[in-house]
Design a protein around this motif. Structure first.
Motif, PDB file in Angstrom:
ATOM      1  N   SER A 192       0.819  -1.215   0.000  1.00  0.00           N
ATOM      2  CA  SER A 192       0.000   0.000   0.000  1.00  0.00           C
ATOM      3  C   SER A 192       0.855   1.270   0.000  1.00  0.00           C
ATOM      4  O   SER A 192       0.366   2.344   0.317  1.00  0.00           O
ATOM      5  N   ILE A 193       2.151   1.136  -0.340  1.00  0.00           N
ATOM      6  CA  ILE A 193       3.035   2.301  -0.391  1.00  0.00           C
ATOM      7  C   ILE A 193       3.349   2.621  -1.853  1.00  0.00           C
ATOM      8  O   ILE A 193       2.965   1.889  -2.770  1.00  0.00           O
ATOM      9  N   ARG A 194       4.052   3.712  -2.060  1.00  0.00           N
ATOM     10  CA  ARG A 194       4.432   4.093  -3.409  1.00  0.00           C
ATOM     11  C   ARG A 194       5.349   3.031  -4.010  1.00  0.00           C
ATOM     12  O   ARG A 194       6.295   2.567  -3.375  1.00  0.00           O
ATOM     13  N   ILE A 195       5.049   2.627  -5.255  1.00  0.00           N
ATOM     14  CA  ILE A 195       5.831   1.596  -5.940  1.00  0.00           C
ATOM     15  C   ILE A 195       6.391   2.185  -7.232  1.00  0.00           C
ATOM     16  O   ILE A 195       5.636   2.645  -8.100  1.00  0.00           O
ATOM     17  N   VAL A 196       7.703   2.162  -7.352  1.00  0.00           N
ATOM     18  CA  VAL A 196       8.379   2.605  -8.582  1.00  0.00           C
ATOM     19  C   VAL A 196       8.971   1.364  -9.237  1.00  0.00           C
ATOM     20  O   VAL A 196       9.805   0.679  -8.644  1.00  0.00           O
ATOM     21  N   ALA A 197       8.518   1.072 -10.453  1.00  0.00           N
ATOM     22  CA  ALA A 197       8.986  -0.112 -11.173  1.00  0.00           C
ATOM     23  C   ALA A 197       9.928   0.300 -12.294  1.00  0.00           C
ATOM     24  O   ALA A 197       9.652   1.268 -13.024  1.00  0.00           O
ATOM     25  N   ASP A 198      11.011  -0.431 -12.443  1.00  0.00           N
ATOM     26  CA  ASP A 198      11.938  -0.137 -13.533  1.00  0.00           C
ATOM     27  C   ASP A 198      11.273  -0.393 -14.880  1.00  0.00           C
ATOM     28  O   ASP A 198      10.358  -1.221 -15.006  1.00  0.00           O
ATOM     29  N   LEU A 199      11.759   0.316 -15.911  1.00  0.00           N
ATOM     30  CA  LEU A 199      11.182   0.187 -17.246  1.00  0.00           C
ATOM     31  C   LEU A 199      11.227  -1.241 -17.768  1.00  0.00           C
ATOM     32  O   LEU A 199      10.371  -1.632 -18.571  1.00  0.00           O
ATOM     33  N   ALA A 200      12.209  -2.020 -17.320  1.00  0.00           N
ATOM     34  CA  ALA A 200      12.319  -3.405 -17.794  1.00  0.00           C
ATOM     35  C   ALA A 200      11.089  -4.232 -17.426  1.00  0.00           C
ATOM     36  O   ALA A 200      10.793  -5.234 -18.086  1.00  0.00           O
ATOM     37  N   LEU A 201      10.371  -3.821 -16.377  1.00  0.00           N
ATOM     38  CA  LEU A 201       9.198  -4.587 -15.935  1.00  0.00           C
ATOM     39  C   LEU A 201       7.974  -4.351 -16.809  1.00  0.00           C
ATOM     40  O   LEU A 201       7.010  -5.125 -16.756  1.00  0.00           O
ATOM     41  N   GLN A 202       7.994  -3.281 -17.609  1.00  0.00           N
ATOM     42  CA  GLN A 202       6.838  -2.987 -18.456  1.00  0.00           C
ATOM     43  C   GLN A 202       6.523  -4.131 -19.417  1.00  0.00           C
ATOM     44  O   GLN A 202       5.370  -4.385 -19.743  1.00  0.00           O
ATOM     45  N   GLY A 203       7.582  -4.778 -19.886  1.00  0.00           N
ATOM     46  CA  GLY A 203       7.356  -5.843 -20.866  1.00  0.00           C
ATOM     47  C   GLY A 203       7.354  -7.236 -20.286  1.00  0.00           C
ATOM     48  O   GLY A 203       7.250  -8.215 -21.028  1.00  0.00           O
ATOM     49  N   MET A 204       7.467  -7.352 -18.945  1.00  0.00           N
ATOM     50  CA  MET A 204       7.574  -8.674 -18.335  1.00  0.00           C
ATOM     51  C   MET A 204       6.203  -9.296 -18.081  1.00  0.00           C
ATOM     52  O   MET A 204       5.248  -8.604 -17.736  1.00  0.00           O
ATOM     53  N   LYS A 205       6.152 -10.602 -18.241  1.00  0.00           N
ATOM     54  CA  LYS A 205       4.938 -11.367 -17.935  1.00  0.00           C
ATOM     55  C   LYS A 205       5.324 -12.553 -17.054  1.00  0.00           C
ATOM     56  O   LYS A 205       6.393 -13.145 -17.203  1.00  0.00           O
ATOM     57  N   ASN A 206       4.426 -12.870 -16.118  1.00  0.00           N
ATOM     58  CA  ASN A 206       4.550 -14.106 -15.332  1.00  0.00           C
ATOM     59  C   ASN A 206       5.884 -14.237 -14.597  1.00  0.00           C
ATOM     60  O   ASN A 206       6.553 -15.271 -14.635  1.00  0.00           O
ATOM     61  N   PHE A 207       6.280 -13.158 -13.937  1.00  0.00           N
ATOM     62  CA  PHE A 207       7.540 -13.217 -13.200  1.00  0.00           C
ATOM     63  C   PHE A 207       7.306 -13.664 -11.755  1.00  0.00           C
ATOM     64  O   PHE A 207       6.180 -13.749 -11.277  1.00  0.00           O
ATOM     65  N   THR A 208       8.410 -13.960 -11.071  1.00  0.00           N
ATOM     66  CA  THR A 208       8.372 -14.390  -9.679  1.00  0.00           C
ATOM     67  C   THR A 208       8.761 -13.231  -8.783  1.00  0.00           C
ATOM     68  O   THR A 208       9.657 -12.439  -9.123  1.00  0.00           O
ATOM     69  N   ALA A 209       8.113 -13.100  -7.641  1.00  0.00           N
ATOM     70  CA  ALA A 209       8.414 -12.034  -6.680  1.00  0.00           C
ATOM     71  C   ALA A 209       8.080 -12.528  -5.282  1.00  0.00           C
ATOM     72  O   ALA A 209       7.406 -13.557  -5.103  1.00  0.00           O
ATOM     73  N   GLY A 210       8.535 -11.794  -4.276  1.00  0.00           N
ATOM     74  CA  GLY A 210       8.206 -12.130  -2.903  1.00  0.00           C
ATOM     75  C   GLY A 210       6.712 -12.057  -2.647  1.00  0.00           C
ATOM     76  O   GLY A 210       5.979 -11.308  -3.313  1.00  0.00           O
ATOM     77  N   ALA A 211       6.246 -12.826  -1.658  1.00  0.00           N
ATOM     78  CA  ALA A 211       4.808 -12.916  -1.373  1.00  0.00           C
ATOM     79  C   ALA A 211       4.405 -12.081  -0.171  1.00  0.00           C
ATOM     80  O   ALA A 211       3.229 -12.105   0.237  1.00  0.00           O
ATOM     81  N   ASN A 212       5.358 -11.342   0.444  1.00  0.00           N
ATOM     82  CA  ASN A 212       5.098 -10.601   1.680  1.00  0.00           C
ATOM     83  C   ASN A 212       4.645 -11.539   2.809  1.00  0.00           C
ATOM     84  O   ASN A 212       3.892 -11.153   3.707  1.00  0.00           O
ATOM     85  N   VAL A 213       5.139 -12.749   2.727  1.00  0.00           N
ATOM     86  CA  VAL A 213       4.907 -13.768   3.747  1.00  0.00           C
ATOM     87  C   VAL A 213       6.230 -14.500   3.938  1.00  0.00           C
ATOM     88  O   VAL A 213       6.926 -14.806   2.949  1.00  0.00           O
ATOM     89  N   ALA A 214       6.578 -14.798   5.178  1.00  0.00           N
ATOM     90  CA  ALA A 214       7.835 -15.490   5.438  1.00  0.00           C
ATOM     91  C   ALA A 214       7.901 -16.812   4.687  1.00  0.00           C
ATOM     92  O   ALA A 214       6.916 -17.573   4.656  1.00  0.00           O
ATOM     93  N   ASP A 215       9.034 -17.068   4.043  1.00  0.00           N
ATOM     94  CA  ASP A 215       9.308 -18.330   3.349  1.00  0.00           C
ATOM     95  C   ASP A 215       8.372 -18.589   2.183  1.00  0.00           C
ATOM     96  O   ASP A 215       8.134 -19.746   1.808  1.00  0.00           O
TER      97      ASP A 215
END
Length: 570
Positions: free
Chosen positions: A338-361
């Motif tokens: 819920s905070i400000r998110i700045v995404a690099d330009l490389a993410l504009q063209g990305m699909k189906n990537f992996t990222a953290g879940a904001n949950v431990a492990d």
């Protein structure tokens, strides 16, 4: 100059506290000696090279229409307080009080002082443009001075300042200095790049750094393989990457027990780093912000700081990461933030990537921007990498180099003239603020950078324009009267021709003389020995490349003079 009467305290062993090659070789060659941390004595050989660089700098500054002056090293606090830099500059500014308790500093730079001169003396547009420069000692109280002349506390610097009626005129002055700098470093015999750079603590709208290419360089720079574009990594622009043409897959939560780093997560999941997105939590002027970059890319904090327009930017601590994401460090992701998110330009063209879940492990697979989260903005916030497409042309790709900064030019605009109220009256009698530029060259650092770029296992290989001497005449046997007479004749003839000669007249073994000549980097060497002299010849060795040839004694001086003239005319 006779070697036997000169002061060249060479040493065989590499000093233990010398880390980079220029520091090692300049100490071994008897060019410098340490007085205190980051403070060095310039011994005769070192001073000769420094003076050569100063001469080239003066000639090109004068050619560009700049006028030399000299300003005090000691500066009053009130000028720095007017510009607001007394507090901002930090502990590198060495402050002290005189016997009357008035505050002063040792000048690390002279924007305030020169602006004070101009505000007192310049009244009309008819007195502009004006360009002033000096070559003078500066002091910056570096927390970790190291690498000899590369990062000292006290150093010799050429600083110039331009004053113009408006931005367009200031651009003309800037270009004159830019071209002058190119000529200076070309004349010094250096392989360099002029790169777009961040303005840093000096401020202003834009700047270029002049970087000497060397493997030991502290700074990473990039240049295009096809066009003239070059920039340091802090400034280098990254183009958007191609869009992936794939259908979004369902979001999937997966366990990644104790897998926090990019290397750990990608190895565990069997995916490339380019398929992972890092979510980095930072604090910008007290407010948390998330920066998203691809796993194989690095965040460029300077780009992000400029984008956010903040005064202070730092990485979030563990407690803030836990509070914002609900998870420990290593598992942050953009989905649900819920905070400000700045995404690099490389993410504009990305699909189906992996990222953290904001949950431990836990991590999330098949994350898609727009569906699973919406960045506040997309922007160029990463460091470019080798092979990236050039941001200025379609034909080239970016190549990464190491570089040593030896010069920096800035468009200051009105930062200092506004603060110190440096104004003039225009043709209509209206008061206008002066537009400024500033331009610096590290004189001693240029010599050190030259050594970093020009050496071999035997010592320094100076380019002729800034070598302490152009040529060394070595008499093989100082006890042989005929050899000494011939060497004396060469020495005298070359000196009369205007060639700077070091005559090695010492009663030492030839091997010692040759090793010393190679160590101190004299570009050309004439060896006078009985055997060759009997055939009417002497040995000519070119230090760079090691080429050796026998030349007629009668032609030797003229051959050396020609080589020197060719090098100095470049």
């Amino acid at each position: 100059m006779r070697y036997s009467q000169y002061f060249i305290p060479t040493v065989k062993e590499t000093p233990s506290d010398a880390e980079v090659i220029s520091h090692q070789l300049m100490l071994r060659a008897g060019m410098i000696r340490k007085l205190a941390a980051g403070i060095y004595n310039y011994l005769p050989l070192g001073l000769r090279s420094v003076r050569k660089v100063e001469k080239i700098v003066r000639e090109e500054m004068n050619r560009a229409g700049s006028i030399e002056l000299l300003m005090p090293s000691v500066q009053p606090a009130e000028l720095w307080q007017e510009s607001k830099r007394w507090e901002q500059y930090g502990k590198e500014l060495l402050r002290f009080k005189d016997r009357k308790d008035a505050e002063f500093c040792l000048g690390p730079t002279h924007e305030e002082v020169v602006t004070d001169i101009v505000r007192r003396e310049i009244k009309s547009y008819r007195q502009l443009p004006l360009s002033l420069y000096q070559i003078q000692t500066k002091f910056r109280d570096e927390i970790r001075p190291r690498f000899g002349l590369m990062r000292g506390r006290e150093f010799i610097m050429k600083d110039a300042y331009s004053f113009d009626v408006d931005g367009a005129a200031a651009d003309i002055s800037y270009d004159k200095m830019y071209q002058a700098y190119r000529r200076i470093f070309q004349r010094c015999g250096l392989n360099f790049r002029a790169v777009e750079a961040d303005t840093g603590s000096i401020g202003g709208s834009s700047s270029h750094e002049f970087m000497v290419l060397a493997d030991s360089g502290e700074d990473a720079i990039v240049s295009c393989s096809a066009c003239e574009y070059a920039a340091n990594v802090e400034k280098a622009e990254a183009r958007p990457l191609p869009i992936e043409h794939a259908e979004p897959r369902p979001l999937e939560k997966i366990e990644t027990p104790a897998k926090r780093s990019v290397e750990e997560v990608t190895a565990f999941l069997g995916i490339p780093a380019s398929a992972l997105v890092k979510t980095l939590l930072l604090v910008a002027d007290g407010e948390p912000v998330a920066a998203l970059v691809r796993g194989d890319h690095d965040l460029n904090e300077i780009k992000l700081k400029h984008l956010l327009g903040c005064e202070e930017l730092m990485m979030a601590d563990e407690s803030l990461v836990q509070r914002v994401t609900g998870a420990p460090v290593g598992f942050a992701g953009p989905v649900g933030l819920s905070i400000r998110i700045v995404a690099d330009l490389a993410l504009q063209g990305m699909k189906n990537f992996t990222a953290g879940a904001n949950v431990a492990d836990m991590h999330l697979k098949n994350v898609n921007p727009g569906r699973d989260f919406t960045p506040t903005t997309f922007a160029d916030i990463r460091n470019v990498v080798h092979g990236d497409q050039c941001p200025r042309c379609a034909a080239g790709h970016l190549e990464v180099w190491r570089g040593i900064e030896v010069g920096h030019v800035f468009k200051l605009g009105t930062k200092y003239s506004d603060a110190l109220k440096a104004t003039y009256l225009d043709s209509d009698g209206k008061e206008r603020v002066v537009f400024m530029g500033c331009y610096g060259i590290g004189i001693g650092r240029t010599v050190a950078a030259c050594v970093e770029q020009n050496y071999d296992e035997n010592g320094i290989i100076f380019p002729i324009p800034i070598a302490p001497f152009h040529c060394v005449v070595s008499a093989v046997n100082a006890k042989d009267a005929e050899v000494m007479a011939a060497a004396e004749e060469l020495y005298r003839t070359l000196t009369e021709m205007g060639v700077e000669v070091l005559f090695d007249d010492r009663d030492e073994r030839p091997g010692i003389k040759f090793k010393d000549a190679d160590l101190i980097g004299i570009p050309l060497r004439l060896v006078v020995g009985a055997k060759n002299l009997a055939e009417g010849k002497v040995e000519l060795k070119v230090r760079k490349g090691g080429e050796v040839q026998l030349v007629p004694f009668a032609d030797a001086a003229a051959r050396i003079q020609t080589l020197v003239k060719e090098a100095l005319s470049c």
